[in-house]
Every structure is written in structure tokens, then in C-alpha cells.
Design an enzyme around this catalytic site. Structure first.
Site, PDB file in Angstrom:
ATOM      1  N   ASP A 122      -0.150   1.334  -7.677  1.00  0.00           N
ATOM      2  CA  ASP A 122       0.506   0.934  -6.445  1.00  0.00           C
ATOM      3  C   ASP A 122       0.011  -0.434  -5.983  1.00  0.00           C
ATOM      4  O   ASP A 122      -0.513  -0.600  -4.887  1.00  0.00           O
ATOM      5  CB  ASP A 122       0.280   2.005  -5.367  1.00  0.00           C
ATOM      6  CG  ASP A 122       1.276   1.879  -4.223  1.00  0.00           C
ATOM      7  OD1 ASP A 122       2.241   1.089  -4.348  1.00  0.00           O
ATOM      8  OD2 ASP A 122       1.092   2.559  -3.196  1.00  0.00           O
ATOM      9  N   GLY A 150      -3.225  11.649   7.642  1.00  0.00           N
ATOM     10  CA  GLY A 150      -4.394  11.434   8.472  1.00  0.00           C
ATOM     11  C   GLY A 150      -4.478   9.997   8.939  1.00  0.00           C
ATOM     12  O   GLY A 150      -3.735   9.129   8.493  1.00  0.00           O
TER      13      GLY A 150
END
Ligand SMILES: *[C@@H]1O[C@H](CO)[C@@H](O)[C@H](O)[C@H]1NC(C)=O
Ligand SMILES: *[C@@H]1O[C@H](CO)[C@@H](O)[C@H](O)[C@H]1NC(C)=O
Ligand SMILES: *[C@@H]1O[C@H](CO)[C@@H](O)[C@H](O)[C@H]1NC(C)=O
Length: 841
Positions: free
Chosen positions: A646, A534
Site C-alpha cells: 500500500d 480505532g
């Protein structure tokens, strides 16, 4: 659900942020003072020594006469009672407290013995006033007061002091009978009154935090304490009958230096509440928390502005410092955010009372132990606003402070000898040398907090892992107007203030049409980021608030309840240095997440590749500190044990004031769970170049994997190049390896960002690189915690700031001239190995 989760984790890219969200936590966690039980001491011995009748003090405390005929006092000498007549009455203090009007005088050793009904903490309060006695000059009395194991006063003398003296001790009594011995060391010993009274055990928590090594736990129950200062900061004196434990709190003004830095604030004590768990008005009465000192002028404050209290202490002892805080200055939550320093060492970094108490006007205290190597006199306590803070007002407060001296290694609170005559070891001398070295270094001005350098980086126990794991894939949720449990999920009128009005746990509910309008019907020019599933759009709501909207794949299916549970979990995460979700929309298969917009985008864009103005070293340090705070909070904060998974320079976002916030938390798990759950999933999340090698080997994710990745970010910040650059020769491709090679050779300065050359203090760089190096240790156990990293970065910042003040200009110049040809950056380096001539060890 799986699809949706995947969608979301890919969904979160780079935008967004923190609004000064209204706290949505359960308001029942803080209670007013009157809802706590009063304390009734089980042992309650009050003696008015040398008196013939009992004396009642305010608060209905009856002091009994201490006749030698009672079981309590063993004394072979002549029973000498003295009482002051007109002379004593002339003294206002004595007038105030009738217990000073008489005294018991001992010519030889005497022992009071107290039978104990309840072991645990006890107050010992000894009252002295040199009455004018006919045959004895009490002003020149000299004596020692001891228990079986502890020296309370050593060769104590009044030295012609004619004021009233009270010595207060707090001891953990484990025996059935507790002796208190008075030993004359000159002519006589004497005492006017004695209190030996149970104290509530929760008064002294199990652990305090050490000032150094940074935030290490320190067990308190085996130590004894003497109160040396107890101050009601910004407020009046509090007398014994206004404190449920009969403590006296003095005004802080005599210790405030310079005075004009601070401004008194006060509120009604009735509004003060205490945390239901771990809080109690016994820790300090509402009167203490109802007054404070704040920065005198928080608007025009200069960098390093601070309020300082200075108190004389004996440098041979350790001290327990209890700091009392209560946010009575803010209008809403999350406005206040500040640092506390003790002797120029950071004692509390980024104290965020809103995050801790979740309610304004709620009491909070912090215990810090300062060991004798870190003590200098005067002891300095400083509060100072956090410079990198864009959100809150720049302010800092303190409501109360207590300073307790701790017994030394031979069990003395006064002097260097124990009860059996053993002398505190020469260690004390060693300690003093360290302090001298620190003082010396400070004289030469490079910085504050040098004491740290003498000691090696300490590893901390990995006990945080006890927490259970949970998975999370999102960002924290802030307040909003709608709740998932509302069956209709009708968005409330958006006229209502967007972010500040909520009483619900979840983010605001946005209707799809609302978001459509906010993004000009998903106009492509509004796209600010694209994730796998998206796009992220810049939107505008309520005519002024910029938001970042992530719009998911309309085809996705998701379990509504699971989504709700996850969001609920995430709503517990709330921190200034975490990018946060402010709302969501799920309507007609449309799934959108709404964040506040982070106008300066990812950190990486400011380091390389985008030709943006170069960040100064100070800015870089502040950004790294902010990011480290965010990670530290994930690892240890309210929710505990969350692993980001991350960490990289594109997940550190900057707001309009360059305040750093961590974005995109991974699927976080904690390593303490069953082995099969230790690895998160087969799909490795994380980014090439930042991945913890140990995570590969063991398939086990811990907070230390984040630390490793953060180390790579630190080198990225220092060297301004990518973590992986496939265009470079093999040995330079991986930043972590490459930077470590240069670090080991001691030539790191050759590869730093050329724009920093000449503007970076070498000591600051060294500290920074050292932190980065530790983060990159091969094994997780050898890596520091984020707390340690944070501390070292703060320290690097202090070094840089000290040098910026001009003290080390010389060093700067000699370090590397701005156009030194020796500096090579990878971007300018030719592609065959240009360093071979330097590579000889
Ligand atoms: C007092 O000390 C004893 C022995 O060290 C310990 O077991 C006990 O927990 C302590 N009491 C408190 C209230 O800390
Ligand atoms: C506190 O303020 C003083 C004087 O304004 C300044 O010299 C000092 O550096 C400040 N200390 C800190 C830790 O900010
Ligand atoms: C205080 O005394 C106890 C033993 O009673 C000892 O364990 C402790 O280390 C002493 N405290 C200090 C700071 O030396």
C-alpha cells in the site's frame, strides 16, 4: 486471530517513528578474532632466489634456495647468482629483508613449476631489487613474467629504480602443476624471491557488486588479480608478520586529499569482532578495523562534505575495490549512516553498518568491481555523510581499502597482449571514448556520474524471489523492556530509559494505565488519525517523548501466541526509513500499539490540500529517496521479500526534520510460493489510483506492485495532485495515465507543480520522470527494482545539486520562466478538456 490481524492492518495509519533503537539481535553472531581458525597454507613455496642457504623471515617463514638442480626450476642457461655486498646492506630496505640480498639472473627463458596439492586461490609474490652485480646491470633489465594463461608482468623494467619492489598477484589455480615463466626481453631477467602460497578460498567471495550497471552481481572466481593498493586507513603500516596472510598494509595518508577533511580514530584491536557467518580475520586483521578515518568536523560540515582518496590506476583495466568498514566511532547503534562514491558514482548508498553487523566494532567489507569504462585515473574513493539523516550524527568512516587490478580479456594484468600474443580488442578504445565523453560532460559541469546515461536502463534478474514468504501486517518493532514470554508481563519501571535499554526482542510493554495517562485519558483532542477500527492518539511518556498510540477495538479477540510470532518476525525489520513500533499493550481486552510520533505527518499534506509551505525540489527528492530506501530494504533487506502492498503518499511519513519513513506495511507475501498462495487474499489491499494493473490481471502480488505504486507517488510529488481526482474529466482523473500522456508527448514540464517552475533543473526532472515512467510499465518484469529507482533518484538529486551550485542557471531560466502561462496544473484547469489543442501528436 483473523479479526485481530484485520484490526491491526487497519490500525496502522499515520504517525509514529523510529527511535535509534538498541539492537536486539542475538549477540552471538559476531566473534572475536581469536575464535577463528588460523590459516595453514597447503601449498607453501618460498624461494630465496640465488641464495646458497635458506633464509628465515619473521613469522618463521623459511625461504629455500632455488637451485637449478631442483625439480622446481627448469633453465638451460648459465646459473647466475648474484649477491649484494656492502652496497645492498647500505640500503635499509634490504637490511630489513634478507631475501633481497641475492638474486637469480636469467639470460634466456626460465620456468619455475609448482606442484599443486590444493586447487583454488594462491598468492604469487615476486620480489625485485636491482643489486649491483659485476657483469649485469639489473637496473636496466627488461623482462616478461607469465603463467600458462596469464601475463603477470609485460616487458617489466626497473627504470633505474633502486628501491625494493614487490608485485603481488592472486590467482585461482585449477591445474595440477603451475608454471611461472621468466622471459628476458632485453639482456636479462632476474628475481630475488618468489612466494607461491595457498590463499584461503573464502578470501574472494563468489560475487562482487558492479559499480555500473548499478549493483549487478559479478562473478569473481574466473578472474585473476594484482594488488595495486592495500591501505590501513587511519592507521600505521601493518607488516607481513602482523597479518595472518603475510600481506602488507600501507598507511593511507599519501592518498588522502585534502588531508584535513579526515581525522584518525583508533581503538584496541582486541575489541574488534567478526561476523560468525562470512566473516574472518583472514579477510583483514583486527589492526585494519581498529583504525579508521572519520570526518574531521562532523558538526560544522557543509553539504557535500566528503573525504577523498585518490590513487593512480591504469585506465585500460577493470578493478576490484574492497572497502573495509567497522564502526568504531559510534557510541550506540544506528548513529552512523553514509554514502560511498567511486569516481563520483554512488557505490554504496546509505551504508548502515548497524543494520548489517548488528553490533558495534564488527568487521564488514564490500567488494565493488569497476569496469574499465568507469575507471578514470586517479581512482577516487569518497565517503560522505547522508544529508537527509536526522537520526544519526553526520559522520562517515573508512577503515581499509584494497584495490586489485583484474586481468583483461586476453588474460593479461600488464599491457594489452595475452600469452599467445593476441591483443586486447579495440573494445578498449571504445571504452576510452566513453570515458572521454564522461570527462567532457563533467567539464561542462552539469553533474556527476554521466557514464550512466550512455547505457540503457538494465533489468536485473528477479532472483530475490527465492525467499520464502511470510505474512506480516505491521511495522517493525524496536527494543523495549518487556517480553511476551514473561508470564506476568509486568512492565518494567518506566524510569528506566525507554528505548535504549533493551536486551529483549520485542517492544516495550506499556500498561494500559500508562497509556491512559499519556493520552490524557484518551482525550479526543489528542486524536491525530482515525482508522477503521480505532483511533490514533498523540501521547507523551517519560515527560518528554512523544508517542503515537493506536487503540484498537476493546471487543477484539486475538491469539496471543500468533501475535507474538508475528511481532517476532517484524522485529527483524529495522531501518531508518521505516516507521517502527516501539511497544504495545494488551490488557483487559485492550490492544494498543505504540509508535514514536512523526511530527510532520504524511507527505501528501505537504504536496497539496493543506496549504502547508511548498517543499523544494531538493526536499522532494530527498523524501522520495528516503521512501525508496525503506521500500528497497523491505524488498531486499534483512528479512527479504516483503511487499508493502500500500505504497502511497499518505503512507510516507515525515519526521521533524522531513526524513521520510514508510508506514503501514501490508499483508506481505512473496510471489515465489505455490500458485494458490500467490494472491494474498480476496480483499484487495492497496489504494485506488496506486494499484498495479498487473496485480489485477494476475492476482499476483510481487515487489513490482510496490514499484508501480511508487511510480504514482513520484508523479504525485512532481505534479502535486491526487492519484485519483474524480472531479476532473475522465482523461485527467487518473494521475498515472494523465502524467504518462504528457511524458510521452515530451511536455511533462507543462503539468508540474507551479511552485517548482524555475527552481527545478530540467535534467534532474527528466531523470526523475524517466524513473517514474519505468515504474509505471505495464508489466512487472519491465519495471525497475527499487534499487534501480533509488539509484536514479540519487542521480536526479545530484543533477539538481550540481545545478543549484549555479552551473546551469542559464538552463533554468530558459526552461520555464516563473510565470510562464504555458504551465497548467490540474487544480487551475477548467473542467472541460483544456488540453485538446495540445493533444495532436
Ligand atoms: C576456481 O575456478 C574454477 C573454474 O573456473 C571454479 O570451479 C572454482 O570454483 C574456482 N575456485 C574458487 C575458490 O573460486
Ligand atoms: C566532495 O567534496 C568536494 C569539495 O568539498 C566537492 O566539490 C564535491 O562535490 C564533493 N563530492 C560529493 C560526491 O559530495
Ligand atoms: C580474465 O580472464 C578470464 C579467463 O581466464 C576471463 O573469463 C575474464 O573475462 C577476464 N577478465 C576480464 C575483466 O576481462
Amino acid at each position: 486471530m483473523a479479526t485481530f490481524r484485520l484490526l491491526l492492518s487497519l490500525f496502522i495509519v499515520n504517525c509514529i517513528t523510529v527511535i535509534p533503537a538498541v539492537n536486539t539481535e542475538d549477540p552471538a553472531t559476531a566473534l572475536p578474532a581469536k575464535s577463528f581458525q588460523p590459516f595453514i597454507p597447503q601449498d607453501n613455496y618460498l624461494f630465496d632466489c640465488g641464495s646458497n642457504s635458506s633464509t628465515v623471515l619473521p613469522g618463521n617463514r623459511t625461504f629455500q634456495p632455488d637451485n637449478t638442480t631442483t625439480e622446481f626450476l627448469a633453465y638451460d642457461g648459465k646459473d647466475i647468482q648474484v649477491s649484494g655486498g656492502a652496497e645492498a646492506n647500505a640500503n635499509a630496505n634490504v637490511n630489513a629483508s634478507p631475501i633481497y640480498r641475492s638474486a637469480k639472473v636469467f639470460a634466456t627463458d626460465a620456468t619455475y613449476t609448482f606442484p599443486i596439492t590444493a586447487p583454488g586461490w594462491h598468492w604469487i609474490r615476486l620480489h625485485f631489487f636491482a643489486l649491483n652485480a659485476t657483469h649485469y646491470d639489473l637496473k636496466t633489465a627488461k623482462f616478461t613474467v607469465e603463467t600458462d594463461k596469464l601475463v603477470l608482468l609485460h616487458q617489466f623494467e626497473l627504470q633505474n629504480d633502486t628501491s625494493v619492489i614487490m608485485k603481488e598477484f592472486l590467482v585461482n589455480v585449477t591445474e595440477e602443476r603451475f608454471p611461472l615463466k621468466f622471459k628476458p626481453k632485453g639482456t636479462v631477467a632476474f628475481v630475488n624471491a618468489i612466494e607461491f602460497v595457498s590463499a584461503p578460498n573464502p578470501l574472494i567471495g563468489e560475487y562482487a557488486t558492479l559499480l555500473f550497471p548499478v549493483s549487478q552481481k559479478f562473478e569473481l572466481s574466473t578472474h585473476s588479480f594484482q594488488t595495486v593498493y592495500r591501505l590501513n586507513v587511519g592507521g600505521p603500516e601493518i607488516l607481513t608478520d602482523q597479518d595472518s596472510l603475510q600481506r602488507i598494509w600501507h598507511p593511507d595518508t599519501p592518498y588522502l586529499d585534502p588531508r584535513q577533511m579526515g581525522k584518525n580514530v583508533a581503538v584496541s584491536p582486541a575489541i574488534i569482532s567478526y561476523p560468525e557467518v562470512g566473516g574472518s580475520p583472514l579477510i583483514a586483521p583486527p589492526l585494519v578495523y581498529a583504525s579508521a578515518l572519520e570526518l574531521a568536523d562532523s558538526k560544522s560540515v557543509k553539504p557535500n562534505f566528503n573525504i577523498t582518496w585518490r590513487m593512480d590506476v591504469n585506465v585500460h583495466f577493470w578493478y576490484l575495490i574492497r572497502l573495509h568498514f567497522c564502526d568504531i566511532v559510534s557510541k550506540s547503534l544506528n548513529e552512523l549512516y553514509f554514502n560511498v562514491y567511486i569516481n563520483d558514482n554512488i557505490a554504496i548508498s546509505g551504508l548502515d553498518l548497524s543494520a548489517l553487523t548488528r553490533k558495534l566494532a564488527t568487521a564488514y567489507y564490500k567488494d565493488i568491481v569497476v569496469n574499465s569504462t568507469m575507471v578514470s585515473s586517479p581512482l577516487e574513493i569518497k565517503i560522505s555523510p547522508v544529508d537527509d539523516e536526522a537520526q544519526g550524527t553526520r559522520n562517515a568512516i573508512l577503515n581499509g581499502v584494497e584495490v586489485f587490478k583484474m586481468n583483461n580479456s586476453v588474460g593479461s594484468l600488464d599491457g594489452e597482449f595475452g600469452v599467445d600474443g593476441t591483443r586486447a580488442s579495440d573494445r578498449t578504445n571504445g571504452d576510452r571514448q566513453t570515458v572521454a565523453a564522461v570527462g567532457f560532460a563533467m567539464m561542462f559541469g552539469s553533474f556527476v556520474g554521466l557514464g550512466a546515461m550512455a547505457v540503457k536502463w538494465r533489468k536485473r534478474p528477479q532472483d530475490w524471489r527465492r525467499r520464502s514468504s511470510f505474512s506480516s501486517w505491521l511495522l517493525p518493532v524496536h527494543s523495549g523492556d518487556a517480553t511476551f514470554t514473561n508470564p506476568n508481563r509486568t512492565p518494567l519501571g518506566s524510569r528506566q530509559s525507554l528505548f535504549f535499554s533493551s536486551t529483549t526482542e520485542f517492544g516495550r510493554y506499556f500498561s494500559f494505565s500508562e497509556l491512559q495517562e499519556a493520552t490524557n485519558n484518551w482525550e479526543t483532542t489528542k486524536i491525530i488519525g482515525i482508522g477503521g477500527f480505532g483511533s490514533v492518539y498523540l501521547g507523551l511518556v517519560d515527560e518528554k517523548t512523544k508517542i503515537a498510540v493506536k487503540r484498537g477495538n476493546p471487543q477484539s479477540e486475538q491469539g496471543f501466541h500468533e501475535f507474538q510470532t508475528e511481532i517476532q518476525m517484524l522485529s527483524k525489520l529495522r531501518h531508518r526509513h521505516l516507521v517502527s513500533l516501539i511497544g504495545y499493550c494488551d490488557e483487559n481486552n485492550e490492544m494498543c500499539l505504540v509508535y514514536e510520533y512523526m511530527s510532520n505527518g504524511p507527505l501528501r499534506d505537504h504536496l497539496y490540500g493543506k496549504n502547508l509551505p511548498s517543499l523544494s525540489w531538493k526536499q522532494r527528492l530527498e523524501i522520495c529517496i528516503g521512501a525508496a530506501r525503506g521500500l528497497h530494504y523491505l524488498h531486499t533487506g534483512a528479512a527479504q521479500g516483503i511487499i508493502h502492498r500500500d505504497v502511497k503518499s499518505t503512507n510516507i511519513l515525515l519526521d521533524e526534520k522531513f526524513v521520510a519513513k514508510m508506514a503501514d506495511f501490508g499483508l506481505s507475501k512473496n510471489a515465489s510460493t505455490a500458485p494458490e498462495q500467490n494472491h494474498v487474499s480476496t480483499s484487495v489491499k492497496g489504494s485506488f489510483g496506486y494499484l498495479d494493473p498487473e496485480y489485477f490481471r494476475k492476482q499476483q502480488l510481487t515487489d513490482k506492485s510496490d514499484v508501480y505504486s511508487f511510480g504514482v507517488v513520484l508523479f504525485e510529488v512532481l505534479c502535486a495532485r491526487q492519484a485519483i481526482n474524480p472531479q476532473l474529466p475522465r482523461d485527467q482523473m487518473n494521475l498515472a495515465e494523465w502524467a504518462m500522456q504528457w511524458k510521452r508527448k515530451g511536455l511533462l514540464e507543462k503539468i508540474i507543480d507551479p511552485t517548482l517552475v524555475g527552481h527545478i533543473n530540467p535534467e534532474s526532472m527528466r531523470k526523475f520522470a524517466e524513473a517514474a515512467e519505468k515504474c509505471l510499465a505495464e508489466y512487472g518484469v519491465d519495471r525497475p527494482t527499487m534499487g534501480d529507482v533509488l539509484w536514479n533518484l540519487e542521480y536526479a538529486l545530484q543533477l539538481q545539486e550540481a545545478s543549484a551550485m549555479g552551473k546551469t542557471d542559464e538552463e533554468n531560466k530558459s526552461f520555464a520562466a516563473p510565470n510562464s502561462p504555458a504551465v497548467i496544473s490540474p487544480s487551475t484547469a477548467p473542467s472541460n478538456n483544456p488540453f485538446s489543442h495540445l493533444a495532436t501528436e
